[in-house]
Design a protein around this motif. Structure first.
Motif, PDB file in Angstrom:
ATOM      1  N   GLN A  40       0.743  -1.299   0.024  1.00 19.83           N
ATOM      2  CA  GLN A  40       0.049   0.106   0.019  1.00 19.83           C
ATOM      3  C   GLN A  40       0.901   1.270  -0.234  1.00 19.83           C
ATOM      4  OE1 GLN A  40      -2.616   0.417   3.344  1.00 19.83           O
ATOM      5  NE2 GLN A  40      -3.873  -1.380   2.668  1.00 19.83           N
ATOM      6  N   HIS A  41       0.468   2.100  -0.605  1.00 12.15           N
ATOM      7  CA  HIS A  41       0.754   3.641  -0.442  1.00 12.15           C
ATOM      8  C   HIS A  41      -0.334   4.633  -0.159  1.00 12.15           C
ATOM      9  CE1 HIS A  41      -1.130   4.850  -4.290  1.00 12.15           C
ATOM     10  NE2 HIS A  41      -0.662   3.887  -4.877  1.00 12.15           N
ATOM     11  N   PHE A  42       0.322   5.779   0.230  1.00 15.92           N
ATOM     12  CA  PHE A  42      -0.770   6.816   0.788  1.00 15.92           C
ATOM     13  C   PHE A  42      -2.037   6.611   0.173  1.00 15.92           C
ATOM     14  CE2 PHE A  42      -2.460  11.015   1.647  1.00 15.92           C
ATOM     15  CZ  PHE A  42      -2.647  10.831   3.101  1.00 15.92           C
ATOM     16  N   TRP A  43      -2.042   6.561  -1.256  1.00 14.49           N
ATOM     17  CA  TRP A  43      -3.309   6.845  -2.005  1.00 14.49           C
ATOM     18  C   TRP A  43      -3.979   5.474  -2.576  1.00 14.49           C
ATOM     19  CZ3 TRP A  43      -5.052  11.526  -1.923  1.00 14.49           C
ATOM     20  CH2 TRP A  43      -4.091  12.563  -1.638  1.00 14.49           C
ATOM     21  N   SER A  44      -3.540   4.107  -1.915  1.00 20.02           N
ATOM     22  CA  SER A  44      -4.146   3.102  -2.261  1.00 20.02           C
ATOM     23  C   SER A  44      -5.520   3.025  -2.043  1.00 20.02           C
ATOM     24  CB  SER A  44      -3.377   2.046  -1.556  1.00 20.02           C
ATOM     25  OG  SER A  44      -1.993   1.923  -1.792  1.00 20.02           O
ATOM     26  N   THR A  70      -9.192   6.427   6.656  1.00 18.85           N
ATOM     27  CA  THR A  70      -8.238   7.266   7.454  1.00 18.85           C
ATOM     28  C   THR A  70      -7.833   8.480   6.514  1.00 18.85           C
ATOM     29  OG1 THR A  70      -7.352   5.366   8.611  1.00 18.85           O
ATOM     30  CG2 THR A  70      -6.199   7.506   8.800  1.00 18.85           C
ATOM     31  N   VAL A  71      -7.533   8.220   5.119  1.00 23.51           N
ATOM     32  CA  VAL A  71      -7.244   9.323   4.304  1.00 23.51           C
ATOM     33  C   VAL A  71      -8.484  10.084   4.088  1.00 23.51           C
ATOM     34  CG1 VAL A  71      -6.455   9.614   1.894  1.00 23.51           C
ATOM     35  CG2 VAL A  71      -5.279   7.899   3.139  1.00 23.51           C
ATOM     36  N   TRP A  72      -9.527   9.310   3.851  1.00 23.15           N
ATOM     37  CA  TRP A  72     -10.696  10.199   3.595  1.00 23.15           C
ATOM     38  C   TRP A  72     -11.245  11.128   4.571  1.00 23.15           C
ATOM     39  CZ3 TRP A  72     -13.931  11.514  -0.093  1.00 23.15           C
ATOM     40  CH2 TRP A  72     -15.302  11.813   0.170  1.00 23.15           C
ATOM     41  N   THR A  73     -10.941  10.621   5.716  1.00 19.35           N
ATOM     42  CA  THR A  73     -11.539  11.288   7.116  1.00 19.35           C
ATOM     43  C   THR A  73     -10.533  12.695   7.263  1.00 19.35           C
ATOM     44  OG1 THR A  73     -12.166   9.460   8.089  1.00 19.35           O
ATOM     45  CG2 THR A  73     -11.965  11.182   9.561  1.00 19.35           C
ATOM     46  N   MET A  74      -9.276  12.261   6.988  1.00 16.98           N
ATOM     47  CA  MET A  74      -8.185  13.370   7.132  1.00 16.98           C
ATOM     48  C   MET A  74      -8.512  14.607   6.030  1.00 16.98           C
ATOM     49  SD  MET A  74      -4.034  13.382   6.157  1.00 16.98           S
ATOM     50  CE  MET A  74      -4.291  13.327   4.503  1.00 16.98           C
ATOM     51  N   PHE A  75      -8.701  14.124   4.740  1.00 13.17           N
ATOM     52  CA  PHE A  75      -9.216  15.118   3.802  1.00 13.17           C
ATOM     53  C   PHE A  75     -10.316  15.942   4.109  1.00 13.17           C
ATOM     54  CE2 PHE A  75      -5.801  14.229   0.912  1.00 13.17           C
ATOM     55  CZ  PHE A  75      -5.802  15.212   0.134  1.00 13.17           C
ATOM     56  N   ARG A 125      -7.198  14.925  -6.564  1.00 10.17           N
ATOM     57  CA  ARG A 125      -7.272  14.533  -7.893  1.00 10.17           C
ATOM     58  C   ARG A 125      -5.743  13.701  -8.234  1.00 10.17           C
ATOM     59  NH1 ARG A 125     -12.020  14.125 -10.312  1.00 10.17           N
ATOM     60  NH2 ARG A 125     -10.828  14.251 -12.309  1.00 10.17           N
ATOM     61  N   MET A 126      -4.532  14.168  -7.882  1.00 11.43           N
ATOM     62  CA  MET A 126      -3.344  13.532  -8.099  1.00 11.43           C
ATOM     63  C   MET A 126      -3.519  12.180  -7.347  1.00 11.43           C
ATOM     64  SD  MET A 126      -0.921  16.703  -8.032  1.00 11.43           S
ATOM     65  CE  MET A 126       0.605  15.480  -7.166  1.00 11.43           C
ATOM     66  N   GLY A 127      -4.048  12.131  -6.043  1.00  8.76           N
ATOM     67  CA  GLY A 127      -3.960  10.959  -5.425  1.00  8.76           C
ATOM     68  C   GLY A 127      -4.924  10.045  -6.108  1.00  8.76           C
TER      69      GLY A 127
END
Length: 150
Positions: A40-44, A70-75, A125-127
């Motif tokens: 996994q990476h940050f955007w997986s 977790t990424v979704w919540t942070m954004f 968008r880049m992610g």
């Protein structure tokens, strides 16, 4: 007699032991497919499937690709903070302008929040673009599993 949705759900459970490219977990009629931690990476992305019985011979599969929660919540947190600061700085700007005071700093901060929002949008968008090849892998794995265990 086993229904088609149970067959499909058990098929996904069997893939836990027959492959190591994906982590598959099941809760009731929901299947979550994601990449192992080391891949996994940050955007997986991950894939959430809901497999419901339509009738004894048919099942409905609903799927949703999405980022790690977790990424979704942070954004969402960052967007909420930027929106709150934008409103606060905007009110401060309006108040100073109405009172006839200098409001250059407040206006700068208000416009800076717009810039921060654009940066967050572009980063998202880049992610999304970076995670797209993995999304295709998740989709291919799902299709193959559904084909095999039908």
């Amino acid at each position: 007699m086993e229904t088609i949705n149970e067959k499909l759900l058990k098929g996904f459970e069997e893939t836990k032991t027959t492959q190591s490219d994906f982590v598959v977990s099941r809760i009731d009629d929901h299947v979550f497919i994601k990449f192992p931690k080391q891949n996994q990476h940050f955007w997986s992305p991950q894939l959430h499937l809901e497999i419901n019985e339509k009738d004894s011979n048919n099942a409905t599969v609903h799927g949703l690709f999405g980022p790690n929660p977790t990424v979704w919540t942070m954004f969402m947190f960052f967007h909420f903070i930027v929106a709150g600061l934008f409103l606060g700085f905007g009110i401060w700007t309006y108040t100073n302008a109405t009172l006839g005071n200098s409001y250059a700093i407040q206006l700068f901060l208000t416009l800076f929040m717009v810039l921060i929002w654009f940066v967050l949008y572009i980063a998202g968008r880049m992610g999304k673009t970076k995670g797209k090849p993995e999304m295709y892998k998740l989709h291919a794995f799902m299709k193959e599993t559904l084909r095999v265990y039908r």
